[in-house]
Design a protein around this motif. Structure first.
Motif, mmCIF file in Angstrom:
data_model
loop_
_atom_site.group_PDB
_atom_site.id
_atom_site.type_symbol
_atom_site.label_atom_id
_atom_site.label_comp_id
_atom_site.label_asym_id
_atom_site.label_seq_id
_atom_site.Cartn_x
_atom_site.Cartn_y
_atom_site.Cartn_z
ATOM 1 N N ARG A 1 -10.342 3.791 4.278
ATOM 2 C CA ARG A 1 -9.245 2.884 4.649
ATOM 3 C C ARG A 1 -9.764 1.567 5.219
ATOM 4 N NH1 ARG A 1 -4.077 3.960 2.712
ATOM 5 N NH2 ARG A 1 -3.776 6.184 2.827
ATOM 6 N N GLU B 1 -10.538 -0.631 2.368
ATOM 7 C CA GLU B 1 -9.281 -1.065 1.756
ATOM 8 C C GLU B 1 -8.688 -2.232 2.550
ATOM 9 O OE1 GLU B 1 -5.311 1.225 2.244
ATOM 10 O OE2 GLU B 1 -6.215 1.960 0.379
ATOM 11 N N ARG C 1 -5.974 -7.060 -6.050
ATOM 12 C CA ARG C 1 -5.598 -5.732 -5.547
ATOM 13 C C ARG C 1 -5.630 -4.687 -6.648
ATOM 14 N NH1 ARG C 1 -0.824 -8.150 -1.717
ATOM 15 N NH2 ARG C 1 -2.254 -9.314 -0.381
ATOM 16 N N LYS D 1 -1.768 2.651 -5.082
ATOM 17 C CA LYS D 1 -2.100 3.979 -4.556
ATOM 18 C C LYS D 1 -3.487 3.931 -3.931
ATOM 19 C CE LYS D 1 1.692 5.590 -6.079
ATOM 20 N NZ LYS D 1 2.773 5.231 -5.218
ATOM 21 N N HIS D 2 -3.602 4.577 -2.769
ATOM 22 C CA HIS D 2 -4.891 4.623 -2.063
ATOM 23 C C HIS D 2 -5.936 5.304 -2.936
ATOM 24 C CE1 HIS D 2 -7.851 5.039 1.071
ATOM 25 N NE2 HIS D 2 -7.868 6.342 0.890
ATOM 26 N N ARG D 3 -7.097 4.705 -2.981
ATOM 27 C CA ARG D 3 -8.217 5.284 -3.715
ATOM 28 C C ARG D 3 -8.857 6.363 -2.854
ATOM 29 N NH1 ARG D 3 -10.192 2.006 -7.900
ATOM 30 N NH2 ARG D 3 -12.043 3.289 -7.839
ATOM 31 N N ASN D 4 -9.008 7.560 -3.401
ATOM 32 C CA ASN D 4 -9.671 8.632 -2.660
ATOM 33 C C ASN D 4 -11.159 8.358 -2.494
ATOM 34 O OD1 ASN D 4 -7.326 10.106 -2.313
ATOM 35 N ND2 ASN D 4 -7.575 11.150 -4.284
ATOM 36 N N LEU E 1 -8.343 -2.348 -5.368
ATOM 37 C CA LEU E 1 -7.712 -1.395 -4.462
ATOM 38 C C LEU E 1 -6.933 -0.278 -5.129
ATOM 39 C CD1 LEU E 1 -6.365 -3.780 -1.672
ATOM 40 C CD2 LEU E 1 -8.472 -2.434 -1.691
ATOM 41 N N ASP E 2 -6.462 -0.471 -6.329
ATOM 42 C CA ASP E 2 -5.583 0.517 -6.951
ATOM 43 C C ASP E 2 -6.372 1.716 -7.446
ATOM 44 O OD1 ASP E 2 -3.048 1.395 -7.637
ATOM 45 O OD2 ASP E 2 -3.162 0.570 -9.660
ATOM 46 N N ALA E 3 -5.839 2.902 -7.164
ATOM 47 C CA ALA E 3 -6.483 4.139 -7.608
ATOM 48 C C ALA E 3 -6.332 4.288 -9.119
ATOM 49 C CB ALA E 3 -5.843 5.332 -6.903
ATOM 50 N N MET F 1 0.818 -1.210 0.000
ATOM 51 C CA MET F 1 0.000 0.000 0.000
ATOM 52 C C MET F 1 0.858 1.269 0.000
ATOM 53 S SD MET F 1 -2.791 -1.409 -0.567
ATOM 54 C CE MET F 1 -3.740 0.076 -0.769
ATOM 55 N N LYS F 2 2.126 1.145 0.375
ATOM 56 C CA LYS F 2 3.011 2.307 0.349
ATOM 57 C C LYS F 2 3.721 2.452 -0.996
ATOM 58 C CE LYS F 2 6.690 4.613 2.895
ATOM 59 N NZ LYS F 2 6.101 5.899 3.140
#
Length: 168
Positions: free
Chosen positions: A69, A72, A133, A62-65, A137-139, A57-58
């Motif tokens: 969380r 996620e 993922r 990329k975190h989805r806006n 999960l990916d933006a 995740m780092k």
């Protein structure tokens, strides 16, 4: 396409480190503590999973806006539990044909078969993890809107308006 290749390389690096953690712990438990390979594999998988989540995740995804969380982490956890099941099934199948006393009488063969099964399990689970993922999960790429009807966007939008277990 370039972004996907970069992401695959990062995923591979994180996965390789997680694999080293996973296999090292599994082998220590099998060789030193004489654990069954399925139990040792579950323990090592869960420990390497913690590293994998933080690093993935780092550095990879990329975190989805448009996703909370908690959602996620829920998606990651559910996909990881399925990955653990795949891992355990392959580890079991890799040594199921050995005699019941193989842990003691054929210890080196048991360790070898366990490691071969672990390599197969790692490849299968890595493919599973990347696909899930990337899909959920990916933006989206920078400047690209989220696909409105996609499952990942619907999950994300729902998670932003709901809290698990009544959390505030």
């Amino acid at each position: 396409m370039r972004k996907l290749i970069e992401q695959l390389v990062k995923f591979g690096i994180v996965g390789a480190i997680a694999f080293i953690i996973d296999v090292s712990i599994m082998n220590l438990l099998i060789i030193l503590a004489h654990f069954n390979n399925v139990l040792a594999g579950a323990i090592s998988f869960l420990i390497s999973l913690a590293f994998n989540y933080l690093a993935s995740m780092k550095f990879v995804f990329k975190h989805r806006n448009d996703m909370a969380r908690w959602m996620e982490m829920t998606v990651f956890l559910i996909s990881s539990v399925i990955g653990l099941g795949i891992n355990e099934l392959i580890l079991w199948a890799g040594t199921a044909m050995l005699p019941a006393d193989a842990i003691h009488s054929m210890h080196s063969k048991y360790v070898l078969y366990s490691n071969a099964a672990k390599i197969v399990a790692t490849v299968v689970v890595a493919i599973w993890n990347f696909i899930i993922r990337k899909w959920l999960l990916d933006a989206p790429a920078p400047g690209q809107p989220a696909k409105e009807g996609s499952l990942s966007h619907r999950l994300g939008a729902w998670s932003l308006t709901h809290r698990p277990f009544g959390w505030n």
